[in-house]
Design an enzyme around this catalytic site. Structure first.
Site, PDB file in Angstrom:
ATOM      1  N   TYR A  33      51.154  10.616  31.943  1.00 43.53           N
ATOM      2  CA  TYR A  33      51.287   9.237  31.454  1.00 43.53           C
ATOM      3  C   TYR A  33      50.411   8.185  32.309  1.00 43.53           C
ATOM      4  CZ  TYR A  33      54.150   8.956  35.548  1.00 43.53           C
ATOM      5  OH  TYR A  33      54.746   9.177  36.777  1.00 43.53           O
ATOM      6  N   GLY A  34      49.818   8.732  33.298  1.00 42.33           N
ATOM      7  CA  GLY A  34      49.266   7.770  34.333  1.00 42.33           C
ATOM      8  C   GLY A  34      47.547   8.344  34.547  1.00 42.33           C
ATOM      9  N   THR A  35      47.268   8.477  35.906  1.00 38.48           N
ATOM     10  CA  THR A  35      45.810   8.584  36.425  1.00 38.48           C
ATOM     11  C   THR A  35      45.122  10.103  35.767  1.00 38.48           C
ATOM     12  OG1 THR A  35      46.427   9.444  38.424  1.00 38.48           O
ATOM     13  CG2 THR A  35      45.961   7.269  38.221  1.00 38.48           C
ATOM     14  N   LEU A  36      46.201  11.112  35.224  1.00 38.26           N
ATOM     15  CA  LEU A  36      46.025  12.002  34.679  1.00 38.26           C
ATOM     16  C   LEU A  36      45.408  12.295  33.185  1.00 38.26           C
ATOM     17  CD1 LEU A  36      48.677  14.600  36.372  1.00 38.26           C
ATOM     18  CD2 LEU A  36      46.326  14.739  36.742  1.00 38.26           C
ATOM     19  N   GLU A 108      50.701  15.552  42.761  1.00 41.87           N
ATOM     20  CA  GLU A 108      51.937  14.552  42.768  1.00 41.87           C
ATOM     21  C   GLU A 108      52.948  14.841  43.656  1.00 41.87           C
ATOM     22  OE1 GLU A 108      51.249  12.695  40.764  1.00 41.87           O
ATOM     23  OE2 GLU A 108      49.808  13.592  39.164  1.00 41.87           O
TER      24      GLU A 108
END
Ligand code: PCA
Length: 193
Positions: A33-36, A108
Site C-alpha cells: 500500500y506504500g512505497t513498494l 520492513e
C-alpha cells in the site's frame, strides 16, 4: 520399493517422469500500500530478480477500514492496525516466493517495526478483470503512538501526492536520528483495535 525400482525389477522400461524430483517453491500473496507500489520509491525491491520472484496480480483494496498515514521526519507511510478506523485502502497485490518475502521482511524490519499479518484483500486481477478475494500478507504498524491517529488518513498512498510529504530514502537519512521512536507506542495490539 519405489515405483521406478519396481518397474526396473519387472524389466519394464522406466518412464521418464518416474523418479523425477519435484521441487516446489512456496508462493505467497502480498498486498502493498506504500512505497513498494509501482512508481513508488521502493518498488525496485519487488522488481529486482536477485531478491527472488514476484509477479503483479492486480489492484487490491482492504476489506476493513484502516488508518493509512504518513509519519516520522522521513515521511514514511504506515497502515495502522486499528481495524474500523480510516478508509478502505487501495494498493497492489503481488505473488512472491519465499526468497522475495524474506527480502521484504528485511526491508520492513518485520516483526520489530512493521508486523506482517494475513488479511482479506479484494483483488481485481489485471489479466482477466475478475474480482477475487485473496488472503494476503500486509505490513502493519501494530504498536503505535495514539497521536498518530490525529493525522490525515489517506485512501491511497503516493510519495509525490498532494500531501506534500515526499518519502525520504534511507541513504539520505540521519543515522543518529531514531525515527522508530517517533511512531512506536507500547500498546498491545488488542488495546488498539
Ligand atoms: N512499504 C510497505 C509498507 C509501507 C511501505 O512503505 C508497502 O508498500 O506495503
Amino acid at each position: 520399493m519405489s515405483s521406478a525400482l519396481m518397474i526396473k525389477f519387472l524389466g519394464l522400461p522406466v518412464p521418464k517422469q518416474i523418479g523425477y524430483v519435484h521441487t516446489t517453491r512456496m508462493m505467497h500473496k502480498v498486498f502493498v500500500y506504500g512505497t513498494l507500489k509501482r512508481d513508488e520509491p521502493n518498488n525496485y525491491w519487488l522488481s529486482d530478480k536477485k531478491n527472488g520472484h514476484s509477479a503483479y496480480i492486480g489492484e487490491g483494496t482492504t476489506t476493513k477500514k484502516y488508518p493509512l498515514i504518513i509519519a516520522t521526519k522521513y515521511n514514511i507511510p504506515f497502515l495502522i492496525f486499528k481495524p474500523g478506523t480510516g478508509n478502505l485502502v487501495k494498493g497492489e497485490v503481488y505473488q512472491v516466493d519465499d526468497a522475495m518475502l524474506g527480502k521484504l521482511d528485511i526491508l520492513e524490519d518485520h516483526p520489530n517495526y512493521y508486523v506482517r499479518e494475513l488479511d482479506d484483500i479484494n483483488t481485481i486481477k489485471d489479466k482477466s478483470n475478475e474480482e477475487v478475494m485473496f488472503k494476503c500478507w500486509v505490513y502493519f504498524l501494530k504498536k503505535f503512538k495514539p497521536e498518530l491517529l490525529r493525522r490525515p488518513m489517506l485512501e491511497s498512498y503516493s510519495s509525490l501526492g498532494p500531501h506534500g510529504l515526499p518519502y525520504m530514502d534511507r541513504s539520505k537519512r540521519d543515522p543518529y536520528h531514531n525515527y522508530k521512536s517517533e511512531i512506536k507506542g507500547d500498546n498491545e495490539p488488542s488495546d488498539s483495535s
